[in-house]
Design a protein around this motif. Structure first.
Motif, short mmCIF file in Angstrom:
data_model
loop_
_atom_site.label_atom_id
_atom_site.label_comp_id
_atom_site.label_asym_id
_atom_site.label_seq_id
_atom_site.Cartn_x
_atom_site.Cartn_y
_atom_site.Cartn_z
N ALA A 138 12.05 21.36 21.45
CA ALA A 138 12.13 21.56 22.90
C ALA A 138 10.76 21.30 23.52
N PRO A 139 10.74 20.80 24.76
CA PRO A 139 9.46 20.51 25.41
C PRO A 139 8.59 21.77 25.51
N MET A 140 7.30 21.61 25.23
CA MET A 140 6.34 22.72 25.32
C MET A 140 6.39 23.37 26.71
N GLU A 141 6.56 22.54 27.75
CA GLU A 141 6.62 23.06 29.13
C GLU A 141 7.70 24.13 29.28
N GLU A 142 8.86 23.90 28.64
CA GLU A 142 9.96 24.86 28.76
C GLU A 142 9.60 26.18 28.09
N LYS A 143 8.92 26.10 26.95
CA LYS A 143 8.52 27.31 26.23
C LYS A 143 7.48 28.09 27.05
N ILE A 144 6.53 27.36 27.63
CA ILE A 144 5.48 27.99 28.44
C ILE A 144 6.11 28.70 29.65
N ASP A 145 7.07 28.03 30.28
CA ASP A 145 7.73 28.58 31.46
C ASP A 145 8.58 29.80 31.10
N PHE A 146 9.31 29.72 29.98
CA PHE A 146 10.15 30.84 29.56
C PHE A 146 9.28 32.07 29.29
N ALA A 147 8.17 31.86 28.56
CA ALA A 147 7.29 32.99 28.23
C ALA A 147 6.70 33.58 29.50
N PHE A 148 6.36 32.74 30.47
CA PHE A 148 5.82 33.24 31.74
C PHE A 148 6.84 34.16 32.42
N ARG A 149 8.09 33.68 32.49
CA ARG A 149 9.12 34.47 33.16
C ARG A 149 9.42 35.78 32.41
N LEU A 150 9.27 35.71 31.07
CA LEU A 150 9.44 36.91 30.24
C LEU A 150 8.43 38.00 30.63
N GLY B 259 6.18 35.88 40.48
CA GLY B 259 5.52 34.58 40.33
C GLY B 259 4.13 34.70 39.74
N PHE B 260 3.76 35.93 39.36
CA PHE B 260 2.47 36.19 38.73
C PHE B 260 2.67 37.19 37.59
N ILE B 261 1.88 37.05 36.52
CA ILE B 261 1.83 38.10 35.50
C ILE B 261 0.68 39.00 35.91
N GLU B 262 1.03 40.19 36.39
CA GLU B 262 0.02 41.08 36.94
C GLU B 262 -0.62 41.92 35.84
N ARG B 263 -1.87 42.29 36.08
CA ARG B 263 -2.62 43.06 35.09
C ARG B 263 -1.89 44.36 34.74
N LYS B 264 -1.32 45.02 35.76
CA LYS B 264 -0.65 46.30 35.46
C LYS B 264 0.62 46.08 34.64
N GLU B 265 1.25 44.90 34.81
CA GLU B 265 2.43 44.59 34.00
C GLU B 265 2.02 44.39 32.54
N VAL B 266 0.91 43.69 32.36
CA VAL B 266 0.44 43.42 30.99
C VAL B 266 0.05 44.74 30.31
N LYS B 267 -0.62 45.60 31.07
CA LYS B 267 -1.01 46.88 30.49
C LYS B 267 0.23 47.70 30.10
N ALA B 268 1.24 47.69 30.97
CA ALA B 268 2.48 48.42 30.66
C ALA B 268 3.11 47.88 29.38
N MET B 269 3.10 46.55 29.21
CA MET B 269 3.70 45.96 28.00
C MET B 269 2.90 46.32 26.76
N VAL B 270 1.58 46.33 26.89
CA VAL B 270 0.74 46.69 25.73
C VAL B 270 0.99 48.15 25.34
#
Lengths: 214, 26
Positions: free
Chosen positions: A105-117, A124-135
């Motif tokens: 599968a195209p790398m672009e699709e994987k990059i986009d899927f992971a972003f939306r995840l 439309g942004f991966i916010e710092r507080k979201e990343v901290k919550a996931m960690v």
């Protein structure tokens, strides 16, 4: 499947062939591979309720081996698979989403899927507080205790690398640059298994004979 | 690898909920 078609079921089989051919045309999979995915889908969608739809509990059972529907990451995967957002994964949604995980599968699709995840609130942004919550969720899952200082140090280092414009959120361009420099972050976006997908290898007891050529 | 030396997304990507290869385990 359609391997034991009797006359009363022929109409259904015709529809099934059409659906499989359509899914093969929409994705990276061949007709035989879509047919193999259907067997996997049948297994997953009947593990708790045999209704031809994957419930969140059934995805949890497949990934964690325990039936529950409470996990942040499972919720995100389920949300992205469930294109129609009707609370269940249908076969065509299953094939569409897994197509992104194919080694070719195209790398672009994987990059986009992971972003939306990771864009938990779909801003439309991966916010710092979201990343901290996931960690924090990951550390709890792994029974690891870290002080908030150490956690903030991880966050600082990550955002120093990923957040080029220093606004405490990662946009799609920054994400693309970041994962291209850290390709291991996309490792779980590729399932090598999907490359060997065929009834012959997955279900060796089947003699596969389709009317549709790949 | 110590979690302290990993970046946040390396940590996150180890989640079992993101490991879809389990779908194919017999």
């Amino acid at each position: 499947g359609c391997f034991e078609c009797r006359p009363p079921r022929l109409q259904n089989c015709g529809n099934r062939f059409e659906e499989i051919a359509r899914l093969a045309s929409e994705t990276i999979f061949t007709v035989n591979e879509v047919e193999a995915l259907y067997e996997l889908f049948k297994k997953l969608s009947s593990s708790i309720i045999d209704d031809g739809l994957i419930q969140k509990e059934e995805l949890h059972l497949a990934l964690f081996k325990t039936p529950s529907d409470e996990n942040l990451f499972l919720n995100r995967v389920f949300y992205l698979f469930d294109e129609k957002k009707n609370g269940v994964i249908e076969f065509d949604e299953f094939v569409h989403a897994l197509s992104v995980f194919h080694p070719n599968a195209p790398m672009e699709e994987k990059i986009d899927f992971a972003f939306r995840l990771y864009d938990l609130r779909q801003t439309g942004f991966i916010e710092r507080k979201e990343v901290k919550a996931m960690v924090i969720v990951i550390l709890m899952e792994s029974d690891i205790t870290l002080s908030d200082d150490l956690l903030e140090a991880i966050m600082d280092r990550t955002f120093a690398d990923a957040d080029a414009d220093k606004d405490d959120r990662i946009n799609t361009e920054e994400w693309k640059d970041f994962v291209l420099r850290n390709p291991n972050l996309l490792k779980n976006m590729t399932l090598p298994y999907l490359k060997d997908l065929s009834l012959a290898t997955v279900f060796p007891s089947f003699t596969f004979n389709t009317r549709i050529e790949d | 690898v110590s979690p302290v030396t990993m970046n946040a997304f390396e940590l996150i990507s180890t989640s079992q909920g993101l490991n879809l290869s389990s779908l194919f385990e017999k």
